[in-house]
Design a protein around this motif. Sequence first.
Motif, PDB file in Angstrom:
ATOM      1  N   THR A 232       8.817  -0.315   3.394  1.00  0.00           N
ATOM      2  CA  THR A 232       8.167  -1.700   3.410  1.00  0.00           C
ATOM      3  C   THR A 232       6.637  -1.621   3.219  1.00  0.00           C
ATOM      4  O   THR A 232       5.934  -0.639   3.298  1.00  0.00           O
ATOM      5  CB  THR A 232       8.425  -2.276   4.776  1.00  0.00           C
ATOM      6  N   ARG A 233       6.037  -2.839   3.014  1.00  0.00           N
ATOM      7  CA  ARG A 233       4.648  -2.980   2.728  1.00  0.00           C
ATOM      8  C   ARG A 233       4.267  -4.322   3.326  1.00  0.00           C
ATOM      9  O   ARG A 233       5.063  -5.412   3.229  1.00  0.00           O
ATOM     10  CB  ARG A 233       4.143  -3.021   1.355  1.00  0.00           C
ATOM     11  N   PRO A 234       3.170  -4.528   3.946  1.00  0.00           N
ATOM     12  CA  PRO A 234       2.793  -5.783   4.588  1.00  0.00           C
ATOM     13  C   PRO A 234       2.803  -7.060   3.633  1.00  0.00           C
ATOM     14  O   PRO A 234       2.306  -6.711   2.487  1.00  0.00           O
ATOM     15  CB  PRO A 234       1.187  -5.517   5.195  1.00  0.00           C
ATOM     16  N   ALA A 235       3.280  -8.038   4.017  1.00  0.00           N
ATOM     17  CA  ALA A 235       3.314  -9.260   2.989  1.00  0.00           C
ATOM     18  C   ALA A 235       1.832  -9.995   3.088  1.00  0.00           C
ATOM     19  O   ALA A 235       1.090  -9.605   4.108  1.00  0.00           O
ATOM     20  CB  ALA A 235       4.228 -10.172   3.593  1.00  0.00           C
ATOM     21  N   ARG A 236       1.169 -10.380   1.945  1.00  0.00           N
ATOM     22  CA  ARG A 236       0.119 -10.912   1.917  1.00  0.00           C
ATOM     23  C   ARG A 236      -0.027 -12.234   2.709  1.00  0.00           C
ATOM     24  O   ARG A 236       0.904 -13.008   2.861  1.00  0.00           O
ATOM     25  CB  ARG A 236      -0.284 -11.184   0.580  1.00  0.00           C
ATOM     26  N   LEU A 243       2.547 -13.259  11.778  1.00  0.00           N
ATOM     27  CA  LEU A 243       4.084 -12.814  12.134  1.00  0.00           C
ATOM     28  C   LEU A 243       4.513 -11.295  11.892  1.00  0.00           C
ATOM     29  O   LEU A 243       5.601 -11.034  12.019  1.00  0.00           O
ATOM     30  CB  LEU A 243       5.133 -13.700  11.344  1.00  0.00           C
ATOM     31  N   GLY A 244       3.646 -10.646  11.440  1.00  0.00           N
ATOM     32  CA  GLY A 244       3.823  -8.996  11.239  1.00  0.00           C
ATOM     33  C   GLY A 244       4.920  -9.025  10.152  1.00  0.00           C
ATOM     34  O   GLY A 244       5.757  -7.893  10.228  1.00  0.00           O
TER      35      GLY A 244
END
Length: 271
Positions: A232-236, A243-244
């Motif tokens: 996974t990668r952090p959503a922008r 919300l993480g």
Amino acid sequence: MSALPTTASSELETAFAEGGAEPTVEQVEQLLAALEAGEVRAASPGDDGQWRVHGWVKRGILAAFRLSETIEIDWPGGSVDKSLVPARRITAGDGIRLVPGGTSVRRGAYLAPGVVVMPPSYVNAGAHVGAGSMVDSHVLVGSCAQVGEGVHLSTAVQLGGVLEPVGARPVVVEDEVFVGAQCGLYEGVVVRRGAVLAPGVTLTAGTTIYDLVEQRELRGEVPPGAVVVPGTRPARGDYAAVLGLSLYAPVIVKYRDSSTDAATALEESLR
């Protein structure tokens, strides 16, 4: 690419050339037989390792559907399908182990000697599965998908199919690849020789693959020997941060060497 006599191969290619006359049922039957014998393929690797699509083969498969009648076919529970592309009849002479229990291999699909197919699975027209490969339960090998030798397609693997457009590259899984359970490969993605995909990896032509070893981003192709796991990668955006939320991101965590088998490579990568 073709083991047919030159004249026969040339005649087939001419019969299914773009813009040519409508082919005959006999020509379609000859093409389907050549596909089942492994004498022609919907795509094949060139000397440079790049996969080339043979559009005339795809046009021939499409002609099989166009020229077919819809008929009732003798099959447990009944079946209604196109007359020219029913399920193949596999015999002991084919050298294939097709375990009973709901599997169907369609006309025009090639299974090399030594292939094992566990039930229930489906191999569609134009697909090519190389010697010694395992097609496990609930696997789909879509139309024109190309699977090499010594490949393991684990339970519930999905290889997307493509007939149109005829120039579109099919899904390619090269020799000695291990594809973990419930992986999905679509839109002509290529998995190079010896790669290992952990369970649950999903790849399309546009999926970004993050290579942690070589520190690069790839699309449409898994390099030889790469071990890919779901990541996974952090959503922008601020909302996503609050919300993480994360987005799916397949990650190459290592590369196999000649002394590392697929199971060992996968076990080490998932620790």
